[in-house]
Design an enzyme around this catalytic site. Structure first.
Site, mmCIF file in Angstrom:
data_model
loop_
_atom_site.group_PDB
_atom_site.id
_atom_site.type_symbol
_atom_site.label_atom_id
_atom_site.label_comp_id
_atom_site.label_asym_id
_atom_site.label_seq_id
_atom_site.Cartn_x
_atom_site.Cartn_y
_atom_site.Cartn_z
ATOM 1 N N TYR A 221 48.840 118.178 93.232
ATOM 2 C CA TYR A 221 49.575 118.693 94.392
ATOM 3 C C TYR A 221 50.351 117.560 95.076
ATOM 4 O O TYR A 221 51.554 117.674 95.355
ATOM 5 C CB TYR A 221 48.580 119.326 95.363
ATOM 6 C CG TYR A 221 49.169 119.985 96.583
ATOM 7 C CD1 TYR A 221 49.408 121.355 96.600
ATOM 8 C CD2 TYR A 221 49.462 119.252 97.735
ATOM 9 C CE1 TYR A 221 49.927 121.978 97.725
ATOM 10 C CE2 TYR A 221 49.981 119.866 98.859
ATOM 11 C CZ TYR A 221 50.210 121.221 98.848
ATOM 12 O OH TYR A 221 50.729 121.825 99.964
ATOM 13 N N LYS B 99 54.453 116.921 95.438
ATOM 14 C CA LYS B 99 55.108 116.766 96.743
ATOM 15 C C LYS B 99 55.850 115.430 96.823
ATOM 16 O O LYS B 99 56.918 115.338 97.437
ATOM 17 C CB LYS B 99 54.072 116.867 97.864
ATOM 18 C CG LYS B 99 53.426 118.246 97.991
ATOM 19 C CD LYS B 99 54.441 119.326 98.337
ATOM 20 C CE LYS B 99 53.767 120.647 98.669
ATOM 21 N NZ LYS B 99 54.758 121.712 99.004
#
Length: 284
Positions: A159, A163
């Site tokens: 994740y 990002k």
């Protein structure tokens, strides 16, 4: 246009934009849920100009179909909020052969933003807001392992790396699209009490629930970046609570110019190949 707008921060942002009088189109996977949320937003704000687009943004076929529909409609986009996201444990692969974190959190918003540039250019003051996470401060982009195939898998790491990649794209767009008048920024909503946090990080949620901010508080900077005159004067930055923050806290997370170039080249290649339905199962 707000992705991931059926719950949490995305729903709060869509509602706040509707309160400002914007015509809001929410992008969601589930049509019944989207219709329910659209009705709720209208009931809460009195704004009946709430549209719906259905797409699973982890599937590039859906992403391209969404872009095709919007481009065919030809309506200007004043604000694009790339908010859709989730944290996956264990590692998951989509039907198209892409690791799901990479697909949903980086490649999907990259394709949406790139392809919708013509509609952004039609706006008088176009904005793109990419919703990131403070977790990116812990990670450097791994350009040779974008799909987390090497070593043990961590959903939180995948994740954060995705990002980080979207922050790199934010800076690219801000630089390249300045001449078009398109303002592109990224933001961290802070830790908010959302279904996503509760589901993906149950232990963290139990320990911190009473300290978490509301979804509305988390969405505030999204709406400010999308709508305020002041925010339209700055592009390519990372924001929290309406204030600029550095995109790196440590040199160890900084990518080299060569790594940046490789990432962006890979994303561009995937944009083109997925538009033709080519499988990317062999991508490292």
């Amino acid at each position: 246009l707000v992705t991931g707008a059926t719950s949490g921060i995305g729903r709060a942002a869509a509602t706040q934009l509707a309160e400002l009088g914007a015509r809001v189109t929410i992008v969601a996977r589930d049509s019944a849920k989207a219709e329910e949320i659209a009705s709720d937003i209208t009931a809460a704000t009195g704004n009946e100009r709430i549209g719906i687009e259905i797409a699973d943004l982890s599937l590039m076929q859906d992403v391209h179909a969404l872009c095709d529909r919007l481009l065919a409609a030809g309506e200007p986009i004043d604000m694009l909020v790339n908010n859709a996201g989730a944290l996956f444990n264990p590692r998951q692969v989509t039907a198209e052969g892409l690791e799901k974190s990479f697909a949903l959190l980086l490649l999907g918003p990259y394709i949406v933003t790139e392809r919708l540039l013509p509609l952004l250019q039609q706006s008088e003051s176009p904005r793109v807001v990419n919703v990131l996470s403070g977790g990116m401060y812990t990670q450097k982009i791994h350009v040779n392992d974008l799909q987390s195939q090497r070593g043990s898998y961590s959903g939180s790491v995948a994740y954060a790396r995705a990002k980080r990649g979207l922050m790199i794209a934010t800076e690219k767009w801000a630089d390249e699209w300045a001449e078009h008048g398109v303002v592109v920024n990224a933001m961290h909503p802070g830790w908010a009490d959302t279904p996503g946090v509760e589901t993906a990080l149950p232990g963290f949620y139990r320990l911190t629930k009473r300290f978490l901010r509301t979804p509305e508080e988390g969405a505030d900077t999204i709406v400010w970046l999308a709508a305020s005159t002041e925010a339209g004067k700055v592009s390519g930055k990372f924001w929290l609570d309406r204030e600029q923050h550095p995109s790196h806290l440590s040199d160890r997370t900084r990518e080299s110019a060569e790594e940046r170039q490789q990432l962006l080249a890979t994303l561009d290649e995937l944009l083109e190949s997925t538009a033709h339905g080519e499988s990317q199962a062999l991508l490292a």
